[in-house]
Design a protein around this motif. Structure first.
Motif: not given
Length: 122
Positions: A8-11, A13-14, A22, A71, A98, A120-121
């Motif tokens: 998973s990847l979000s702002w 956090q991976m 995390t 990002m 992404e 990730s930011t």
């Protein structure tokens, strides 16, 4: 040894499959992953990713390296870093994070000895 899937990847956090940590920024290679701590090599958004940031990934057996620039692609990747990888016979892809994660996971699923560094930011 296969390269672990990025689950998973979000702002900011991976998550890497098979790892409970995390990550904010991470390094992955065939058989493992860990936090990518920019302070270890003095990395900043500019001039960006240093060869020293990638030495561990190369030493762990990656034949292709994917660099996630963030990002919003704020993290720079100087030509000297790309040259370092190419001189060591490593294929390199530099992408928005992404897209980098998607490409990394596709290569890992094909059995490629792929590694990477991902921001990730910004």
């Amino acid at each position: 040894m296969s390269s672990p899937e990025i689950a998973s990847l979000s702002w900011g956090q991976m998550k890497v499959k098979g790892c409970s940590t995390t990550y904010k920024d991470c390094k992955v290679w065939p058989g493992g992953s860990r936090t990518w701590d920019w302070r270890e090599t003095g990395t900043n958004h500019s001039p960006g990713v240093q060869p020293a940031d990638l030495e561990e990934v190369v030493k762990k057996g990656a034949k292709t390296v994917v660099i996630g620039r963030g990002m919003s692609e704020a993290l720079q990747v100087p030509a000297s870093t790309v040259d370092y990888l190419k001189k060591n016979g490593i294929d390199v892809l530099v992408l928005q994070t992404e897209k980098a994660v998607a490409e990394y996971n596709a290569l890992a699923a094909q059995g490629v000895k792929v590694g990477g560094v991902f921001h990730s930011t910004c």
